[in-house]
Design a protein around this motif. Sequence first.
Motif, short mmCIF file in Angstrom:
data_model
loop_
_atom_site.label_atom_id
_atom_site.label_comp_id
_atom_site.label_asym_id
_atom_site.label_seq_id
_atom_site.Cartn_x
_atom_site.Cartn_y
_atom_site.Cartn_z
N GLY A 243 25.01 25.52 31.09
CA GLY A 243 24.82 26.95 30.90
C GLY A 243 25.60 27.49 29.70
O GLY A 243 25.39 28.62 29.28
N GLU A 244 26.49 26.66 29.16
CA GLU A 244 27.22 27.11 27.96
C GLU A 244 26.24 27.17 26.78
O GLU A 244 25.40 26.29 26.63
CB GLU A 244 28.33 26.10 27.67
CG GLU A 244 29.20 26.46 26.48
CD GLU A 244 30.35 25.47 26.31
OE1 GLU A 244 31.45 25.75 26.81
OE2 GLU A 244 30.12 24.41 25.70
N LEU B 67 28.96 31.42 24.68
CA LEU B 67 28.36 32.38 25.60
C LEU B 67 27.96 31.62 26.85
O LEU B 67 27.93 30.38 26.83
CB LEU B 67 27.13 33.05 24.97
CG LEU B 67 27.38 34.03 23.81
CD1 LEU B 67 27.69 33.31 22.52
CD2 LEU B 67 26.16 34.91 23.58
N THR B 68 27.65 32.35 27.90
CA THR B 68 27.21 31.67 29.12
C THR B 68 25.84 32.20 29.51
O THR B 68 25.63 33.42 29.55
CB THR B 68 28.21 31.92 30.27
OG1 THR B 68 29.51 31.48 29.84
CG2 THR B 68 27.82 31.15 31.53
N GLU C 217 22.36 39.95 25.97
CA GLU C 217 22.51 40.09 27.43
C GLU C 217 23.56 39.13 27.99
O GLU C 217 23.97 39.26 29.15
CB GLU C 217 21.17 39.76 28.13
CG GLU C 217 19.99 40.59 27.68
CD GLU C 217 20.20 42.05 28.00
OE1 GLU C 217 20.68 42.35 29.10
OE2 GLU C 217 19.91 42.90 27.12
N LEU C 218 23.96 38.14 27.21
CA LEU C 218 24.78 37.05 27.77
C LEU C 218 26.27 37.37 27.69
O LEU C 218 26.72 37.95 26.70
CB LEU C 218 24.52 35.74 27.01
CG LEU C 218 23.06 35.31 26.91
CD1 LEU C 218 22.96 33.99 26.12
CD2 LEU C 218 22.45 35.13 28.30
N PRO C 219 27.04 36.95 28.70
CA PRO C 219 28.50 37.10 28.59
C PRO C 219 29.05 36.28 27.43
O PRO C 219 28.65 35.12 27.25
CB PRO C 219 29.03 36.53 29.92
CG PRO C 219 27.85 36.41 30.82
CD PRO C 219 26.62 36.36 29.97
N TYR D 296 18.59 33.29 33.98
CA TYR D 296 17.93 33.28 32.67
C TYR D 296 17.50 31.88 32.24
O TYR D 296 16.86 31.73 31.19
CB TYR D 296 18.86 33.83 31.58
CG TYR D 296 19.18 35.29 31.68
CD1 TYR D 296 18.32 36.19 32.31
CD2 TYR D 296 20.35 35.78 31.13
CE1 TYR D 296 18.64 37.54 32.39
CE2 TYR D 296 20.67 37.12 31.19
CZ TYR D 296 19.82 38.00 31.83
OH TYR D 296 20.14 39.33 31.89
N ALA D 297 17.90 30.85 32.97
CA ALA D 297 17.64 29.47 32.53
C ALA D 297 16.16 29.12 32.74
O ALA D 297 15.56 29.59 33.71
CB ALA D 297 18.53 28.52 33.30
#
Length: 368
Positions: free
Chosen positions: A250-251, A219-220, A288-290, A225-226
Motif C-alpha cells: 500500500g506504500e 504516501l499510503t 486523496e492519499l495520506p 482505493y487498491a
Amino acid sequence: MTAWRAVQRGFATAVVDPDPGGGAAQVAAGMLAAVTELHYGEQTLLGLNLASARRYPDFAAELTELTGHDLGYRRCGTLAVALDADDRAHLRELHDLQRASGLESEWLSGRECRRLEPMLAPGVRGGLRVDGDHQIDPRRLAAALVAACERAGVVLHRAWAERLTVRGGRAAGCVLRDGTELGAGQVVLAAGSRSGQLAGVPDEVLPPVRPVKGQVLRLTVPKRYAPFLSRTVRAMVRGSHVYLVPRVSGELVVGATSEELGWDTTVTAGGVYELLRDAHELVPGITELPLTETRAGLRPGSPDNAPLLGPTELDGLLLATGHYRNGVLLTPVTGDAMAHVLTTGELPDEARPFTPRRFAAALMEQPA
Ligand code: GLY
C-alpha cells in the motif's frame, strides 16, 4: 552485498558502518529501471544495468530463501508517460534510443496508457510500456542483506571508520572512531556518497564521488482505493523526473528531486511542493492519499554517472561506489564483480569498463 558475497567465497569479512543498510537505501524508491532510465551516452552503463537486472530473480530468491525476508520484489513493469508535446518528443527520442539498443519497449497512445492505469490524468498524450523494468523495496533489501551477512559470519562493527591504514605502500585495514584498529588483506571502500571522505586514502586514489540530493515522499494507498496503480508510473514534467512506485503493502513512493547541494539532507517545502505538483499532474487522485513520510538522501554521483568497481592504484584498496541513480539495480552485479575481483585480482568482463583507473587515466591525458 559485497561483504555477503565475500564471506560466501570464504573470506574472513568485517563491515565497518555505524548503521549498516541505513544510508541511501532507506530513501531510494527501488526502481529496477535499466530501460526507462536509459540516457544518451550511457550505453556502457546500460550493459551493466541489464546484466544486474537479469540476475535479480535468482538473487532475490536466494536471499529470501536464506533469510526468510520478503524483499518486496515485484515484477510489475513500468509505464513512462508524456503530458505535453515537449514530454512526448522527449519520450519518442527515448523510444528510438531504446529500440536502437535492442530493448523491449512499446509505444502506447494516451488512451492505451489510461486503459492500463485508469488513475492517470486524462491529458496523458502517450507513453512507453516497459514490462521488463521492475521494483524492489530497498529497506527490505538492506535488512535482508544485513541478516544474510550476520548468518554467514560477517563481523559487523557498528561504528565509523575514521581512517584507512596504509602500511608498506598498501592498504592494511582501518581505524575506528574509538581507536580500535582492524587489519585486513584487502579493503573495499563502499561508503556511498561519503566514499571520497575517508582520511588516510591518498589523494590520487580518492574516488571522485559527490552527493546528489534526492527528496522522496511516501504516501499510503488505503485498501478501499487498491489497486491505485498496478505498475511504476513515471514521466518527465517540465524537465524534471517524477515517478510513482506502488508497493503491494500500500506504500506509494513518489520521487525524486535531483539537487547538487553538498551534504544537505533537508526536506524543503519547495521539494515537496514540486514532487506533489508533478505527481498530481500525472495522477490527480494522489491528493486523496495520506502523506506518511518525507525524506532526503544522497546519491553517490560520479563524473560519468557510472560506478567505480575494483582495484585502485593503492595495493589492497578496492572501490565499490559511485552507483549514482542505479545503486539498488546494480546490487547483485556489484556483489558478484567484487567477489570475483577479491578472489582473482581481476574484474569480470562486464565490470571491466568501470575500473576506478579510468579517472586516473583521464587526469593523466589532460594537457598541462
Ligand atoms: N533512480 C531514481 C533516482 O535516482 O531518483
